[in-house]
Design an enzyme around this catalytic site. Structure first.
Site, short mmCIF file in Angstrom:
data_model
loop_
_atom_site.label_atom_id
_atom_site.label_comp_id
_atom_site.label_asym_id
_atom_site.label_seq_id
_atom_site.Cartn_x
_atom_site.Cartn_y
_atom_site.Cartn_z
NE ARG A 70 -3.47 0.49 2.72
CZ ARG A 70 -4.22 0.61 3.57
NH1 ARG A 70 -4.01 -0.09 4.80
NH2 ARG A 70 -4.51 1.66 3.95
CB VAL A 103 -3.32 6.39 6.58
CG1 VAL A 103 -4.29 5.94 7.77
CG2 VAL A 103 -3.72 5.03 5.56
CG HIS A 130 -8.15 6.38 11.15
ND1 HIS A 130 -9.19 6.50 10.25
CD2 HIS A 130 -8.86 6.52 12.33
CE1 HIS A 130 -10.37 6.12 10.80
NE2 HIS A 130 -10.05 6.32 12.11
CB CYS A 138 9.38 1.86 18.14
SG CYS A 138 9.98 0.60 19.09
CB CYS A 141 10.68 2.95 22.48
SG CYS A 141 11.30 3.40 20.97
CB CYS A 162 13.16 0.34 17.29
SG CYS A 162 13.50 1.76 18.05
CB SER A 204 -18.85 4.37 4.09
OG SER A 204 -17.61 3.83 4.80
CG ASN A 228 -20.27 9.15 -0.96
OD1 ASN A 228 -20.05 8.38 -1.81
ND2 ASN A 228 -19.82 8.64 0.29
C1 BV8 Z 1 -11.66 2.22 18.50
C2 BV8 Z 1 -6.24 2.82 9.48
C3 BV8 Z 1 -11.47 1.92 20.97
C4 BV8 Z 1 -5.61 1.58 9.34
C5 BV8 Z 1 -8.66 2.57 9.73
C6 BV8 Z 1 -17.20 -4.07 16.36
C7 BV8 Z 1 -15.89 -4.85 16.57
C8 BV8 Z 1 -14.69 -4.32 16.63
C9 BV8 Z 1 -14.66 -2.77 16.52
C10 BV8 Z 1 -15.85 -1.97 16.56
C11 BV8 Z 1 -16.99 -2.86 16.48
N1 BV8 Z 1 -17.81 -1.83 16.30
C12 BV8 Z 1 -17.44 -0.42 16.44
C13 BV8 Z 1 -16.13 -0.70 16.39
C14 BV8 Z 1 -15.13 0.23 16.62
C15 BV8 Z 1 -14.55 0.31 15.38
C16 BV8 Z 1 -15.46 0.74 14.09
O1 BV8 Z 1 -15.98 1.82 14.13
N2 BV8 Z 1 -15.79 -0.22 13.21
C17 BV8 Z 1 -16.62 -0.22 12.33
C18 BV8 Z 1 -15.99 -0.83 10.89
C19 BV8 Z 1 -17.90 -1.02 12.69
N3 BV8 Z 1 -13.45 1.47 15.50
C20 BV8 Z 1 -12.21 1.30 15.96
O2 BV8 Z 1 -11.84 0.13 16.15
C21 BV8 Z 1 -11.49 2.32 16.28
N4 BV8 Z 1 -10.95 2.26 17.70
O3 BV8 Z 1 -12.81 2.23 18.64
O4 BV8 Z 1 -10.96 1.97 19.66
C22 BV8 Z 1 -10.92 1.92 22.11
C23 BV8 Z 1 -10.85 3.05 22.80
C24 BV8 Z 1 -10.03 2.96 24.15
C25 BV8 Z 1 -9.05 2.33 24.16
C26 BV8 Z 1 -8.83 1.22 23.09
C27 BV8 Z 1 -9.60 1.16 22.20
C28 BV8 Z 1 -10.41 2.74 15.34
C29 BV8 Z 1 -10.77 2.67 14.06
C30 BV8 Z 1 -9.53 3.15 12.94
C31 BV8 Z 1 -9.37 1.80 12.19
N5 BV8 Z 1 -8.49 2.46 11.04
N6 BV8 Z 1 -7.51 2.83 8.91
C32 BV8 Z 1 -5.34 1.30 7.58
O5 BV8 Z 1 -5.84 2.30 6.84
O6 BV8 Z 1 -4.76 0.32 7.25
S1 BV8 Z 1 -10.13 2.54 9.34
C33 BV8 Z 1 -10.25 2.73 7.75
O7 BV8 Z 1 -11.63 3.19 7.42
C34 BV8 Z 1 -9.61 3.90 6.92
O8 BV8 Z 1 -8.89 4.68 7.72
C35 BV8 Z 1 -10.73 4.72 6.32
O9 BV8 Z 1 -10.35 5.81 6.11
C36 BV8 Z 1 -11.67 4.46 7.31
C37 BV8 Z 1 -13.21 4.69 6.92
O10 BV8 Z 1 -13.71 4.19 5.76
P1 BV8 Z 1 -13.77 5.32 4.38
O11 BV8 Z 1 -12.50 6.41 4.66
O12 BV8 Z 1 -15.33 5.90 4.84
O13 BV8 Z 1 -13.68 4.53 3.15
P2 BV8 Z 1 -14.77 3.67 2.64
O14 BV8 Z 1 -14.30 2.96 1.28
O15 BV8 Z 1 -15.54 2.76 3.60
O16 BV8 Z 1 -15.75 4.67 1.62
C38 BV8 Z 1 -15.43 5.42 0.95
C39 BV8 Z 1 -16.43 6.35 0.39
O17 BV8 Z 1 -16.34 7.06 -0.72
C40 BV8 Z 1 -17.77 5.54 -0.08
O18 BV8 Z 1 -19.02 5.94 0.52
C41 BV8 Z 1 -17.81 5.84 -1.69
O19 BV8 Z 1 -19.27 5.94 -2.21
C42 BV8 Z 1 -17.12 7.09 -1.78
N7 BV8 Z 1 -16.52 7.61 -3.09
C43 BV8 Z 1 -15.90 6.71 -3.99
N8 BV8 Z 1 -15.39 7.39 -4.82
C44 BV8 Z 1 -15.51 8.70 -4.51
C45 BV8 Z 1 -16.18 8.88 -3.42
N9 BV8 Z 1 -16.69 9.74 -2.75
C46 BV8 Z 1 -16.29 11.04 -3.62
N10 BV8 Z 1 -15.47 11.04 -4.93
C47 BV8 Z 1 -15.14 9.93 -5.24
N11 BV8 Z 1 -14.51 10.00 -6.37
ZN ZN Z 2 11.89 1.52 19.90
#
Ligand code: BV8
Ligand code: ZN
Length: 255
Positions: A70, A103, A130, A138, A141, A162, A204, A228
């Site tokens: 990626r 990201v 994100h 790391c 650390c 690291c 989304s 969108n």
């Molecule tokens: C947290 C980084 C708590 C990594 C990402 C059940 C089980 C487990 C967890 C959960 C659960 N229910 C809820 C949760 C919490 C979870 C969550 O929300 N899950 C969802 C899926 C249900 N959230 C978390 O885990 C977060 N942490 O809650 O921690 C906590 C608190 C204290 C202490 C400890 C823990 C962390 C979430 C972050 C995850 N990391 N990314 C990587 O990238 O590899 S998330 C990932 O999804 C990306 O960052 C991305 O940005 C993000 C959102 O997706 P979108 O950006 O919306 O992308 P998507 O493809 O979905 O949509 C694109 C849109 O664009 C579409 O609508 C499309 O129509 C449109 N489009 C297409 N082309 C165009 C367009 N629009 C305009 N123009 C175009 N040309």
């Molecule tokens: Zn380190």
């Protein structure tokens, strides 16, 4: 010009404070695949499989292989007019805050070129809730360093470690189940609370807590403009839901 575009332009012109939340859709026209939907990045892997600390603990080589792929894919992509318009909006409109879930660093690269000779270029840079794929962190650390593009993920032994404490490095992104940086997400929520307009571009809006940003603006009495091609759960709560691509629509409503 359509009525919706005219209405959106008026809302932007009248806004005293704007918060912008972008998702993967804002980078789609730059060639970066999105996460969900057709041609999405996750196709070959389920998010839970790779974007979690458990996956990294279980198979750091596979996770690094995916992120290295990626990282190099994103390095070959360039910001599109959507990123540039948003950087210019932030520079021209003092109380605008950019918040991105992405990201890929493309907002930063757009800001680098658009804000170069501005007296306060920092305004053009987003809060990256994100993290950033081109930065390493790391696992021991927490030290952050610029990410390498030559990650050798063919074996666990060749993965980056690291220089400070020899622990395994990881991409500096927030995985599912991990907490976001509290300062960054609180600053994002503060911007959402004080905004009278939230622009939601290319997301989304299913990943929390980032997806709370437009909801906080709405709950504080503000309005939402969504850009969108697809309908989302935010569309019915948006004052204007522009069904178009960010790179085409944003120049119409912001320039
Ligand atoms: C947290 C980084 C708590 C990594 C990402 C059940 C089980 C487990 C967890 C959960 C659960 N229910 C809820 C949760 C919490 C979870 C969550 O929300 N899950 C969802 C899926 C249900 N959230 C978390 O885990 C977060 N942490 O809650 O921690 C906590 C608190 C204290 C202490 C400890 C823990 C962390 C979430 C972050 C995850 N990391 N990314 C990587 O990238 O590899 S998330 C990932 O999804 C990306 O960052 C991305 O940005 C993000 C959102 O997706 P979108 O950006 O919306 O992308 P998507 O493809 O979905 O949509 C694109 C849109 O664009 C579409 O609508 C499309 O129509 C449109 N489009 C297409 N082309 C165009 C367009 N629009 C305009 N123009 C175009 N040309
Ligand atoms: Zn380190």
């Amino acid at each position: 010009m359509s009525l919706d575009i005219t209405y959106a332009r008026d809302l932007v012109a009248q806004a005293s404070s704007i918060v912008v939340l972008t998702g993967a859709g804002v980078s789609a026209e730059s060639g970066v695949p999105t996460f969900r939907g057709p041609g999405s990045l996750w196709k070959s892997h389920r998010p839970e499989e790779l974007a979690t600390p458990e996956a990294f603990a279980r198979d750091p080589r596979l996770v690094w292989e995916w992120y290295a792929w990626r990282r190099s894919l994103v390095a070959d992509c360039a910001p599109n007019p959507a990123h540039e318009c948003l950087a210019r909006l932030a520079l021209d409109h003092e109380s605008t805050r950019l918040v991105t879930q992405n990201v890929d660093g493309l907002h930063h690269r757009a800001a680098d070129s658009v804000a170069a000779d501005h007296e306060d270029p920092s305004r053009a840079y987003p809060l990256e809730v994100h993290g950033a794929i081109h930065r390493d962190r790391c696992s021991g650390c927490d030290r952050r360093t610029p990410g390498r593009n030559d990650i050798e993920a063919s074996s666990t032994d060749s993965l980056p470690h690291c220089e400070n404490c020899q622990s395994l490095l990881r991409p500096d992104v927030v995985w599912f189940g991990e907490a976001l940086d509290s300062t960054i997400i609180n600053d994002s929520f503060e911007a959402a609370r004080s905004a009278d307009l939230c622009l939601v571009i290319g997301t989304s809006a299913v990943v929390y807590p980032a997806a709370s940003v437009p909801e906080i603006t709405l709950d504080s009495g503000g309005t939402v403009i969504e850009v969108n091609p697809q309908e989302t759960h935010l569309s019915p709560r948006s004052s204007v839901s522009l069904k178009g691509r960010a790179g085409e629509v944003l120049p119409d409503i912001l320039d």
